[in-house]
Write a protein that holds these residues in place. Structure first.
Motif, short mmCIF file in Angstrom:
data_model
loop_
_atom_site.label_atom_id
_atom_site.label_comp_id
_atom_site.label_asym_id
_atom_site.label_seq_id
_atom_site.Cartn_x
_atom_site.Cartn_y
_atom_site.Cartn_z
N GLU A 76 29.15 -22.23 44.90
CA GLU A 76 28.28 -23.35 45.27
C GLU A 76 27.01 -22.75 45.84
OE1 GLU A 76 30.14 -26.18 47.87
OE2 GLU A 76 31.97 -26.22 46.67
N PRO A 77 25.85 -23.23 45.40
CA PRO A 77 24.58 -22.68 45.90
C PRO A 77 24.50 -22.72 47.42
CG PRO A 77 24.19 -24.20 44.08
CD PRO A 77 25.64 -24.30 44.43
N GLY A 78 24.10 -21.60 48.01
CA GLY A 78 23.92 -21.52 49.45
C GLY A 78 25.19 -21.26 50.24
N ARG A 79 26.33 -21.24 49.60
CA ARG A 79 27.59 -21.00 50.30
C ARG A 79 28.01 -19.55 50.10
NH1 ARG A 79 32.87 -24.35 48.67
NH2 ARG A 79 34.07 -22.44 48.59
N PRO A 80 28.39 -18.83 51.17
CA PRO A 80 28.80 -17.43 51.01
C PRO A 80 30.09 -17.33 50.19
CG PRO A 80 29.22 -18.17 53.24
CD PRO A 80 28.48 -19.28 52.55
N VAL A 81 30.22 -16.26 49.44
CA VAL A 81 31.42 -16.04 48.63
C VAL A 81 32.57 -15.63 49.56
CG1 VAL A 81 32.48 -14.65 46.82
CG2 VAL A 81 30.10 -15.39 46.61
N GLU A 82 33.59 -16.44 49.60
CA GLU A 82 34.77 -16.19 50.42
C GLU A 82 36.01 -16.47 49.58
OE1 GLU A 82 34.49 -18.65 53.89
OE2 GLU A 82 32.69 -17.63 54.60
#
Length: 130
Positions: A76-82
């Motif tokens: 999702e744009p703007g969300r850190p990869v976790e």
């Protein structure tokens, strides 16, 4: 030289002790180094989408692994990869339904885990979208 055999995977402290003047062991020495015996990371992780609704993820079996943990993430744009834990399997393949509109943003990682609970690092899949 120190030789070890039949050691389970995990973290171990290497401790060197000296003999005292009576021939016993002096256990006042300190542990200086930590040696890590960890699970190997799964290799050749591939995610293939059939172009309709089925996603198949495969990887090479890892020696000593009793199970594999699947982690997923939807970009999702703007969300850190976790990567988030999703499920556990005892085979080196995982199949799930995945709607076509999600395949480009869906990410998958796999780790190996042994019967002692020691888990490898994660390996992200190589993707093949039809």
């Amino acid at each position: 030289n120190v030789t070890a055999s039949s050691i389970n995977q995990g973290n171990y402290d290497l401790c060197l002790f000296t003999r005292d003047f009576i021939g016993g062991l002096d256990f006042t020495g300190e542990c200086k180094n930590t040696i890590v015996f960890s699970m190997p990371v799964p290799n050749n992780v591939f995610a293939n989408h059939d172009g309709v609704e089925e996603l198949t993820v495969t990887w090479d079996p890892v020696q000593g692994a009793s199970e594999y943990k699947i982690y997923t993430y939807i970009d999702e744009p703007g969300r850190p990869v976790e990567p988030r834990y999703y499920r556990t399997t005892t085979t080196n393949q995982w199949v799930r339904e995945l709607k076509l509109q999600y395949r480009e943003s869906y990410r998958i990682w796999v780790s190996a885990r042994n019967s002692n609970g020691i888990e490898s690092a994660l390996r992200e899949a190589n993707y093949s979208w039809k």
